[in-house]
Design an enzyme around this catalytic site. Structure first.
Site, PDB file in Angstrom:
ATOM      1  CG  ASN A 170       0.673  -1.453  19.296  1.00  9.31           C
ATOM      2  OD1 ASN A 170       1.589  -1.764  19.936  1.00  9.31           O
ATOM      3  ND2 ASN A 170       0.933  -0.297  18.328  1.00  9.31           N
ATOM      4  CG  ASP A 232       1.702   2.422  20.880  1.00 15.54           C
ATOM      5  OD1 ASP A 232       1.242   3.143  20.003  1.00 15.54           O
ATOM      6  OD2 ASP A 232       2.391   1.418  20.748  1.00 15.54           O
ATOM      7  CG  ASP A 270      -3.496  -4.352  13.740  1.00 19.08           C
ATOM      8  OD1 ASP A 270      -3.145  -4.646  12.632  1.00 19.08           O
ATOM      9  OD2 ASP A 270      -3.223  -3.238  14.474  1.00 19.08           O
ATOM     10  CG  HIS A 274       5.068  -2.479  16.454  1.00 16.34           C
ATOM     11  ND1 HIS A 274       6.422  -2.207  16.093  1.00 16.34           N
ATOM     12  CD2 HIS A 274       4.552  -2.716  15.199  1.00 16.34           C
ATOM     13  CE1 HIS A 274       6.733  -2.144  14.831  1.00 16.34           C
ATOM     14  NE2 HIS A 274       5.497  -2.712  14.073  1.00 16.34           N
ATOM     15  CD  GLU A 311      -0.057  -6.738  10.744  1.00 16.63           C
ATOM     16  OE1 GLU A 311       0.191  -6.198   9.764  1.00 16.63           O
ATOM     17  OE2 GLU A 311      -0.227  -6.201  11.907  1.00 16.63           O
TER      18      GLU A 311
END
Length: 582
Positions: A170, A232, A270, A274, A311
């Site tokens: 991410n 990001d 991870d 997002h 996740e």
């Protein structure tokens, strides 16, 4: 990246940030998620008459194993070599302890019987936790070298241990050289990150600041969901996508496929919900799902046996939407919370409801079940030292459906609460100084309970928590019904007794767990959709004893008034092998 180039990168970025306000370093996956919204996407599913999802119970090797989550910095400090005795765990220290996890000999009982390990971030990072990466292709220098890592994987494979590592897709570190280069609007890599000339000012999913000034309150601004130290990546940019795919290949593929020859077995992804933002929608977007569909094709082309677990710290509905046509598994946070709650309360309601909900949202067994992880207070701390409740929690974890993940030290009852470094303290091996972790002062102080809660002490105690974990893992390894069989709820008539069947076509096992700290005599087991018929007998695999009571099945597929033991002891765990005689 060389020491010189890394130093240059840090110095350059320091100049750019000199006028900003100092702050604590951010870290991914430490905040509670926002309340789950309806999933933007659900994979096509086939369901049975009860609404449960239909599919194969075993999708790959991961359905046969129990995983163990390792924070290398806290697991074991090596005794020899350049990194020996520095108070920081490293790869060579982990190699020295592999026989504790699995010695490769199925006939021995001294090891845990672990079949897979998940290693928290392993690549170069300026932080202790590693979730802000500066070099995705180089092992963190505190842990060793790329050659050390290759040896670790080889040693694991010799012991039938698969290895997956955290892949932080991410975001990167603000000290990542490409981010520093991308700060120049003229850079060809400028669009690898997300920029705005003015401050958009909207907040993140849990009310946090997500737009950060590059130069002391002035533009440009960049997007960093987990803080200004973690910008990001922009996966709308093909070059950024291609580079991340090359990183995946580097660790997982052999040289003939263009990889680095490490032959990694998979990844834990991870903060994957997002990955791609769509304006103010910052999680679970359609763009993220589509990117992951393409990603699945890429990694399965490398090897069908490569596994990816996501996740997705969100609701069951949301987390399950990533499984099947995108990832192999997702971690089931709602179920984990329900298991912990039922262990605390001694009441089956939460875990029964959560488990039955999971059956309606996931392909059978394709999710990670766990108690707690590196972002949450340790299970023993949440249970306030209740050893009986801890045993019940272990049984719910290891005898239920899905793929179990054990957080290091959980099997000996380690404590740990916020702040995060105190959830990630050194492993407690012995009652000697520094808990046998290192001869030097550890990077973080060991827990004060280490003199009684340690591997060495519990290994000599037949009734210890460690002994129970070994026994339950062995049962799961020996019995396909526990590893990847179907789950059927069983009514006990008592809110303190959790019972269920695990079944394959060849095998039926009945699990009974007394969640209370009191003896229970008022219960009777009943099921409506079992594979049992006629008269059944039960052999307890835990105590290795035959049940003195027979179960009469009134009709095929239904049994009633089954009471294997007159009295269930406090927090007793039983796993019965059922033999039917029509």
């Amino acid at each position: 990246m060389s020491n010189l180039s890394r130093a240059w990168a840090v110095a350059f970025f320091g100049l750019a940030m000199a006028t900003t306000t100092p702050h604590a370093q951010a870290q991914a996956t430490t905040e509670s998620p926002a309340p789950g919204a309806a999933p933007a996407y659900q994979p096509p599913r086939e369901r049975d008459a009860a609404g449960n999802i239909i599919g194969p119970e075993r999708a790959g090797w991961w359905n046969d194993v129990v995983f163990y989550q390792v924070f290398v910095r806290s697991f074991a400090d090596s005794k020899n070599g350049e990194l020996a005795n520095d108070g920081i765990g490293d790869i060579r220290g982990l190699i020295d302890k592999l026989d504790y996890l699995n010695d490769g000999n199925p006939s021995t009982t001294s090891d845990l019987g672990i079949g897979g390990i998940w290693l928290m971030p392993m690549t170069e990072s300026p932080s202790y936790h590693g979730y802000d990466v500066v070099d995705y292709r180089t092992i963190e220098r505190d842990y060793g070298t790329n050659d050390d890592f290759k040896r670790l994987i080889n040693e694991c494979h010799k012991r039938n241990i698969k290895v997956i590592i955290d892949l932080v897709m991410n975001h990167t570190s603000s000290k990542f050289p490409t981010f520093i280069e991308a700060a120049d609007p003229k850079s060809p890599k400028h669009d690898w990150f997300i920029w705005s000339d003015t401050d958009p000012a909207y907040k993140g999913p849990w009310g946090q600041k997500v737009w950060h000034s590059l130069r002391g309150g002035k533009g440009p601004y960049y997007y960093g969901l987990f803080g200004r130290d973690m910008p990001d990546l922009n996966y709308h940019n093909k070059s950024a996508t291609d580079d991340m795919l090359d990183i995946v290949k580097f660790w997982a593929a052999d040289e003939q496929q263009g990889g680095g020859g490490f032959n990694l077995d998979g990844y834990r992804l991870d903060a994957i919900r997002h990955l791609i933002e769509e304006g103010r929608q910052q999680d679970n977007t359609l763009a993220t799902h589509q990117w992951l569909k393409d990603f699945r094709k890429f990694y399965k082309d490398l090897s069908p046996d490569l596994v990816c677990v996501g996740e997705v710290w969100s609701s069951t509905e949301s987390a399950s939407s990533y499984v099947g046509d995108q990832l192999d598994m997702a971690f089931e946070f709602d179920l984990a919370a329900a298991i912990v709650d039922s262990a605390k309360s001694g009441n089956t309601a939460r875990v029964r409801t959560a488990q039955e909900k999971v059956l309606k949202w996931y392909p059978p067994n394709q999710y990670g079940r766990f108690l707690t992880n590196h972002d949450q207070p340790r299970i023993m701390s949440q249970l306030k030292s209740d050893a009986g409740a801890m045993r019940a929690a272990a049984a719910m974890l290891l005898l239920g459906p899905g793929v179990p993940f054990i957080y290091y030290g959980e099997e000996i009852g380690m404590f740990g609460d916020k702040p995060d470094p105190d959830i990630r303290t050194p492993m407690q091996w012995t009652s000697a100084d520094n808990a046998g972790f290192s001869s030097a002062k550890p990077w973080r102080s060991v827990n004060k309970e280490f003199q009684t809660l340690n591997v060495d002490t519990q290994s000599s105690q037949p009734e210890s928590l460690l002994a129970l974990y070994k026994q339950l893992i062995a049962l799961r390894r020996e019995h396909p019904a526990l590893a990847h069989g179907a789950y059927l709820p069983v009514d006990s008539g008592n809110n303190g007794v959790y019972a269920f069947l695990r079944q394959t076509q060849q095998q039926s096992l009945l699990v009974v767990i007394n969640l209370t700290n009191k003896p229970v005599s008022e219960y009777a087991l009943a099921a409506n959709h079992s594979a049992l018929s006629g008269t059944s007998q039960a052999f307890d695999l835990i105590t290795q004893s035959q049940s003195p009571v027979k179960a009469e099945a009134s009709t095929v597929g239904k049994f009633t008034a089954f009471k294997p033991l007159a009295i269930l002891a406090p927090n007793q765990v039983a796993a019965y092998r059922i033999t039917s005689h029509p």
